[in-house]
Design a protein around this motif. Structure first.
Motif, PDB file in Angstrom:
ATOM      1  N   ASP A   1      -6.161  26.177  10.359  1.00 37.20           N
ATOM      2  CA  ASP A   1      -6.098  24.896  10.996  1.00 37.20           C
ATOM      3  C   ASP A   1      -6.321  23.996   9.810  1.00 37.20           C
ATOM      4  N   ALA A   2      -7.616  23.954   9.006  1.00 38.63           N
ATOM      5  CA  ALA A   2      -8.004  22.946   8.275  1.00 38.63           C
ATOM      6  C   ALA A   2      -6.808  22.895   6.850  1.00 38.63           C
ATOM      7  N   GLU A   3      -6.248  24.014   6.564  1.00 38.60           N
ATOM      8  CA  GLU A   3      -5.429  23.914   5.377  1.00 38.60           C
ATOM      9  C   GLU A   3      -4.043  23.336   5.949  1.00 38.60           C
ATOM     10  N   GLY A   4      -3.536  23.903   7.016  1.00 33.92           N
ATOM     11  CA  GLY A   4      -2.449  23.132   7.682  1.00 33.92           C
ATOM     12  C   GLY A   4      -2.324  21.669   7.666  1.00 33.92           C
ATOM     13  N   ARG A   5      -3.494  21.015   8.415  1.00 31.87           N
ATOM     14  CA  ARG A   5      -3.893  19.756   8.675  1.00 31.87           C
ATOM     15  C   ARG A   5      -3.986  19.017   7.303  1.00 31.87           C
ATOM     16  N   ARG A   6      -4.591  19.624   6.476  1.00 30.70           N
ATOM     17  CA  ARG A   6      -4.706  18.993   5.110  1.00 30.70           C
ATOM     18  C   ARG A   6      -3.318  18.737   4.647  1.00 30.70           C
ATOM     19  N   ALA A   7      -2.684  19.885   4.430  1.00 31.28           N
ATOM     20  CA  ALA A   7      -1.239  20.082   3.969  1.00 31.28           C
ATOM     21  C   ALA A   7      -0.227  18.867   4.423  1.00 31.28           C
ATOM     22  N   VAL A   8      -0.213  18.656   5.864  1.00 27.24           N
ATOM     23  CA  VAL A   8       0.406  17.546   6.353  1.00 27.24           C
ATOM     24  C   VAL A   8       0.163  16.226   5.919  1.00 27.24           C
ATOM     25  N   MET A   9      -1.250  15.854   5.714  1.00 28.13           N
ATOM     26  CA  MET A   9      -1.608  14.690   5.251  1.00 28.13           C
ATOM     27  C   MET A   9      -1.296  14.612   3.822  1.00 28.13           C
ATOM     28  N   LEU A  10      -1.402  15.525   3.040  1.00 26.54           N
ATOM     29  CA  LEU A  10      -0.904  15.252   1.842  1.00 26.54           C
ATOM     30  C   LEU A  10       0.497  15.172   1.369  1.00 26.54           C
ATOM     31  N   ALA A  11       1.264  15.907   2.240  1.00 28.90           N
ATOM     32  CA  ALA A  11       2.748  15.691   2.267  1.00 28.90           C
ATOM     33  C   ALA A  11       3.348  14.310   2.584  1.00 28.90           C
TER      34      ALA A  11
ATOM     35  N   ALA B   1       4.838   8.681   0.775  1.00 30.70           N
ATOM     36  CA  ALA B   1       4.457   7.300   0.966  1.00 30.70           C
ATOM     37  C   ALA B   1       4.209   6.732  -0.330  1.00 30.70           C
ATOM     38  N   GLY B   2       4.089   7.466  -1.492  1.00 38.32           N
ATOM     39  CA  GLY B   2       3.918   6.899  -2.936  1.00 38.32           C
ATOM     40  C   GLY B   2       2.702   7.271  -3.622  1.00 38.32           C
ATOM     41  N   LEU B   3       1.837   8.011  -2.791  1.00 38.85           N
ATOM     42  CA  LEU B   3       0.440   8.113  -3.489  1.00 38.85           C
ATOM     43  C   LEU B   3       0.562   9.321  -4.390  1.00 38.85           C
ATOM     44  N   SER B   4      -0.046   9.390  -5.320  1.00 37.22           N
ATOM     45  CA  SER B   4      -0.106  10.762  -6.347  1.00 37.22           C
ATOM     46  C   SER B   4      -1.104  11.675  -5.491  1.00 37.22           C
ATOM     47  N   TRP B   5      -0.730  12.906  -5.917  1.00 32.30           N
ATOM     48  CA  TRP B   5      -1.633  14.111  -5.185  1.00 32.30           C
ATOM     49  C   TRP B   5      -3.158  13.902  -5.310  1.00 32.30           C
TER      50      TRP B   5
ATOM     51  N   GLY C   1      -5.507  12.881  -2.169  1.00 33.56           N
ATOM     52  CA  GLY C   1      -6.640  14.026  -1.944  1.00 33.56           C
ATOM     53  C   GLY C   1      -7.890  13.161  -1.809  1.00 33.56           C
ATOM     54  N   THR C   2      -8.060  12.091  -2.828  1.00 33.70           N
ATOM     55  CA  THR C   2      -9.198  11.096  -2.689  1.00 33.70           C
ATOM     56  C   THR C   2      -9.099  10.441  -1.477  1.00 33.70           C
ATOM     57  N   LEU C   3      -8.058  10.005  -1.103  1.00 31.83           N
ATOM     58  CA  LEU C   3      -8.237   8.881   0.139  1.00 31.83           C
ATOM     59  C   LEU C   3      -8.498   9.771   1.380  1.00 31.83           C
ATOM     60  N   ILE C   4      -7.932  11.254   1.422  1.00 33.92           N
ATOM     61  CA  ILE C   4      -8.315  11.858   2.626  1.00 33.92           C
ATOM     62  C   ILE C   4      -9.972  12.507   2.724  1.00 33.92           C
ATOM     63  N   ASP C   5     -10.404  12.817   1.261  1.00 33.59           N
ATOM     64  CA  ASP C   5     -11.745  13.025   1.334  1.00 33.59           C
ATOM     65  C   ASP C   5     -12.825  11.795   1.343  1.00 33.59           C
ATOM     66  N   THR C   6     -12.604  10.701   1.119  1.00 36.66           N
ATOM     67  CA  THR C   6     -13.335   9.371   1.411  1.00 36.66           C
ATOM     68  C   THR C   6     -12.981   8.533   2.287  1.00 36.66           C
ATOM     69  N   THR C   7     -12.207   8.721   3.218  1.00 34.08           N
ATOM     70  CA  THR C   7     -11.816   7.959   4.449  1.00 34.08           C
ATOM     71  C   THR C   7     -12.314   8.666   5.869  1.00 34.08           C
ATOM     72  N   PRO C   8     -13.432   8.021   6.268  1.00 34.82           N
ATOM     73  CA  PRO C   8     -14.150   8.763   7.426  1.00 34.82           C
ATOM     74  C   PRO C   8     -13.239   9.047   8.650  1.00 34.82           C
ATOM     75  N   GLU C   9     -12.260   8.315   8.625  1.00 35.51           N
ATOM     76  CA  GLU C   9     -11.445   8.727   9.965  1.00 35.51           C
ATOM     77  C   GLU C   9     -10.649  10.154   9.624  1.00 35.51           C
ATOM     78  N   LEU C  10     -10.201   9.929   8.207  1.00 30.86           N
ATOM     79  CA  LEU C  10      -9.457  11.318   7.968  1.00 30.86           C
ATOM     80  C   LEU C  10     -10.406  12.440   7.623  1.00 30.86           C
ATOM     81  N   VAL C  11     -11.572  12.429   7.190  1.00 31.12           N
ATOM     82  CA  VAL C  11     -12.460  13.444   7.103  1.00 31.12           C
ATOM     83  C   VAL C  11     -12.915  14.155   8.726  1.00 31.12           C
TER      84      VAL C  11
ATOM     85  N   SER D   1       0.678  -1.187   0.022  1.00 26.24           N
ATOM     86  CA  SER D   1       0.049  -0.021  -0.195  1.00 26.24           C
ATOM     87  C   SER D   1       0.941   1.416   0.078  1.00 26.24           C
ATOM     88  N   VAL D   2       2.168   1.231   0.237  1.00 31.26           N
ATOM     89  CA  VAL D   2       3.235   2.212   0.155  1.00 31.26           C
ATOM     90  C   VAL D   2       4.244   1.827  -0.975  1.00 31.26           C
ATOM     91  N   ARG D   3       4.966   2.777  -1.137  1.00 30.61           N
ATOM     92  CA  ARG D   3       6.118   2.598  -2.192  1.00 30.61           C
ATOM     93  C   ARG D   3       7.129   1.728  -1.651  1.00 30.61           C
TER      94      ARG D   3
END
Length: 214
Positions: free
Chosen positions: A176-186, A191-195, A199-209, A144-146
């Motif tokens: 706060d929301a922008e910083g938190r999302r930026a850390v997750m995206l980074a 870890a090997g996911l495309s941007w 983004g899709t993982l963050i938006d569709t995973t209840p625990e991350l939302v 699941s990661v590179r």
């Protein structure tokens, strides 16, 4: 009903506790901005005299070490709460929750580069690094990661990416929301996911939302 004597006896202890907390809070902000901040500057920021500091700490080193202990305990506690069946989600959760204690991160990042605290900070933060390393190793193992980098190196790069975003966002006072999302995206990007995948993982995973502030 407590007597006047009892109340008077408790008041100095309460004041002492408040003064100690004021010193720690002032020192955290001062040292995050300038790891070489003087004891006098810290005392002044806390609204206290330099002499009064010695009623709580033997000197600047003892004050700094108290902050290191408090900060690393907080980060280690945060890391211990991170768990998910999917390694990328767990890695993103770790990044998000570290954003929640960004002031501790900024302080410890400065101390990690300042003698004589380098080794002390590194040892104290071992549980955070071990947790991240375990998550990365699990992700490499299940695909699941590179896997084109050694897990230990990949974990270190993910840590550095999170730290870079946390420090920059803290300096620029990113919302706060922008910083938190930026850390997750980074961290997900390293870890090997495309941007788009990240983004899709963050938006569709209840625990991350749920990590996103309302």
């Amino acid at each position: 009903m407590p007597s006047v004597t009892d109340a008077e006896r408790r008041a100095p202890r309460r004041d002492a506790a408040e003064n100690r907390e004021a010193l720690l809070t002032a020192a955290s902000a001062a040292l995050a901005a300038d790891p070489e901040a003087s004891l006098a500057a810290i005392a002044a920021a806390a609204g206290l005299t330099r002499r009064s500091v010695y009623g709580h700490f033997a000197g600047r080193d003892e004050l700094v070490l108290a902050l290191v202990e408090r900060g690393t305990a907080r980060l280690n506690a945060v890391a211990a709460t991170v768990e998910h069946d999917r390694a990328p989600v767990a890695i993103a959760l770790l990044g998000s929750r570290l954003w929640g204690v960004v002031e501790h991160v900024r302080l410890l990042a400065g101390m990690a580069l300042t003698a004589p605290y380098v080794e002390r900070v590194a040892r104290a933060l071992a549980p955070v690094r071990e947790r991240l390393a375990a998550l990365v190793a699990r992700g490499v193992a299940d695909g699941s990661v590179r896997d084109d980098l050694r897990p230990a190196l990949l974990a270190r790069l993910i840590e550095e990416a999170a730290l870079a975003v946390l420090l920059e966002a803290g300096r620029t006072r990113l919302p706060d929301a922008e910083g938190r999302r930026a850390v997750m995206l980074a961290v997900l990007g390293i870890a090997g996911l495309s941007w788009r995948e990240a983004g899709t993982l963050i938006d569709t995973t209840p625990e991350l939302v749920m990590e996103e502030p309302a």
